[in-house]
Motif scaffolding. Structure first.
Motif, PDB file in Angstrom:
ATOM      1  N   GLN A 110       0.846  -1.199   0.000  1.00  0.00           N
ATOM      2  CA  GLN A 110       0.000   0.000   0.000  1.00  0.00           C
ATOM      3  C   GLN A 110       0.882   1.251   0.000  1.00  0.00           C
ATOM      4  O   GLN A 110       0.620   2.207  -0.738  1.00  0.00           O
ATOM      5  CB  GLN A 110      -0.924   0.005   1.215  1.00  0.00           C
ATOM      6  N   LYS A 139      -5.115  -1.349  -7.816  1.00  0.00           N
ATOM      7  CA  LYS A 139      -6.380  -0.708  -7.441  1.00  0.00           C
ATOM      8  C   LYS A 139      -6.768  -1.053  -6.007  1.00  0.00           C
ATOM      9  O   LYS A 139      -7.187  -0.181  -5.241  1.00  0.00           O
ATOM     10  CB  LYS A 139      -7.490  -1.126  -8.410  1.00  0.00           C
ATOM     11  N   ALA A 143      -6.889   1.666  -2.982  1.00  0.00           N
ATOM     12  CA  ALA A 143      -8.159   1.883  -2.281  1.00  0.00           C
ATOM     13  C   ALA A 143      -7.970   1.692  -0.779  1.00  0.00           C
ATOM     14  O   ALA A 143      -8.443   2.511   0.028  1.00  0.00           O
ATOM     15  CB  ALA A 143      -9.225   0.922  -2.819  1.00  0.00           C
ATOM     16  N   ARG A 144      -7.270   0.636  -0.409  1.00  0.00           N
ATOM     17  CA  ARG A 144      -7.016   0.396   1.019  1.00  0.00           C
ATOM     18  C   ARG A 144      -6.125   1.493   1.610  1.00  0.00           C
ATOM     19  O   ARG A 144      -6.338   1.919   2.746  1.00  0.00           O
ATOM     20  CB  ARG A 144      -6.383  -0.976   1.218  1.00  0.00           C
ATOM     21  N   ARG A 146      -5.924   4.638   0.594  1.00  0.00           N
ATOM     22  CA  ARG A 146      -6.735   5.857   0.742  1.00  0.00           C
ATOM     23  C   ARG A 146      -7.620   5.779   1.980  1.00  0.00           C
ATOM     24  O   ARG A 146      -7.736   6.742   2.741  1.00  0.00           O
ATOM     25  CB  ARG A 146      -7.605   6.066  -0.493  1.00  0.00           C
ATOM     26  N   THR A 147      -8.243   4.633   2.186  1.00  0.00           N
ATOM     27  CA  THR A 147      -9.124   4.452   3.347  1.00  0.00           C
ATOM     28  C   THR A 147      -8.331   4.589   4.648  1.00  0.00           C
ATOM     29  O   THR A 147      -8.741   5.294   5.573  1.00  0.00           O
ATOM     30  CB  THR A 147      -9.820   3.072   3.289  1.00  0.00           C
ATOM     31  N   VAL A 157     -13.214  10.029   2.673  1.00  0.00           N
ATOM     32  CA  VAL A 157     -12.784   9.378   1.437  1.00  0.00           C
ATOM     33  C   VAL A 157     -13.752   9.766   0.340  1.00  0.00           C
ATOM     34  O   VAL A 157     -14.958   9.651   0.499  1.00  0.00           O
ATOM     35  CB  VAL A 157     -12.749   7.840   1.593  1.00  0.00           C
ATOM     36  N   GLN A 159     -15.703   9.139  -2.962  1.00  0.00           N
ATOM     37  CA  GLN A 159     -16.204   7.924  -3.641  1.00  0.00           C
ATOM     38  C   GLN A 159     -16.293   8.132  -5.108  1.00  0.00           C
ATOM     39  O   GLN A 159     -16.501   9.101  -5.658  1.00  0.00           O
ATOM     40  CB  GLN A 159     -17.561   7.522  -3.065  1.00  0.00           C
TER      41      GLN A 159
END
Length: 159
Positions: A110, A139, A143-144, A146-147, A157, A159
């Motif tokens: 990540q 991807k 995504a992880r 960013r969260t 976050v 969407q």
């Protein structure tokens, strides 16, 4: 002559070798250089003791070691000087420092994906090629990341 002969040779030659090394490369390493020359003589003593002038051989060895050591140290000094004259990046502001600290705390993939995205502005395909992973993995990791970053930094976050 054998080992007893080497002991006498060592006692007679070492003070001069230390002085020679000190003159050629400074006192900080002179003892080590002289000892290294004597070690070389000891390892080859069966051959060296038969030379017409074994003291000349060990002195030449000491001189060569001293010059090599001096040159190596000069290369290191020049390299250090080059490194210290390089421009120092400006310190990050508090928000950027907090962000990059949070990135460093992410799991390895990540963090790699996030760093490549934000430093080089790479797209998913380019990150995938750089890290030799699939675009789908990129991807998921982004995504992880960013969260996790949003949670850590108290952001929402998108969407």
């Amino acid at each position: 002559m054998g080992h007893e002969g080497f002991a006498d040779f060592y006692r007679a030659e070492l003070p001069g070798l230390v002085a020679l090394a000190r003159g050629l490369c400074g006192s900080a390493v002179a003892d080590d250089i002289a000892q290294e020359a004597m070690l070389a003589a000891y390892r080859r003593w069966a051959e060296v003791e038969d030379f017409d002038q074994p003291h000349a051989w060990v002195r030449r060895t000491c001189a060569n070691l001293a010059i090599s050591s001096f040159r190596r140290r000069m290369v290191e000094v020049r390299a250090l000087a080059r490194m210290t004259t390089r421009p120092v990046p400006a310190p990050l502001d508090a928000d950027a420092e907090e962000f990059w600290t949070a990135v460093r705390d992410l799991p390895r993939r990540q963090a790699q994906c996030a760093a490549l995205r934000y430093v080089y502005e790479m797209g998913g395909a380019e990150i995938a090629r750089t890290l030799s992973i699939s675009e789908g993995s990129v991807k998921v990791h982004l995504a992880r990341a960013r969260t996790a970053l949003a949670a850590r930094l108290g952001l929402e976050v998108e969407q």
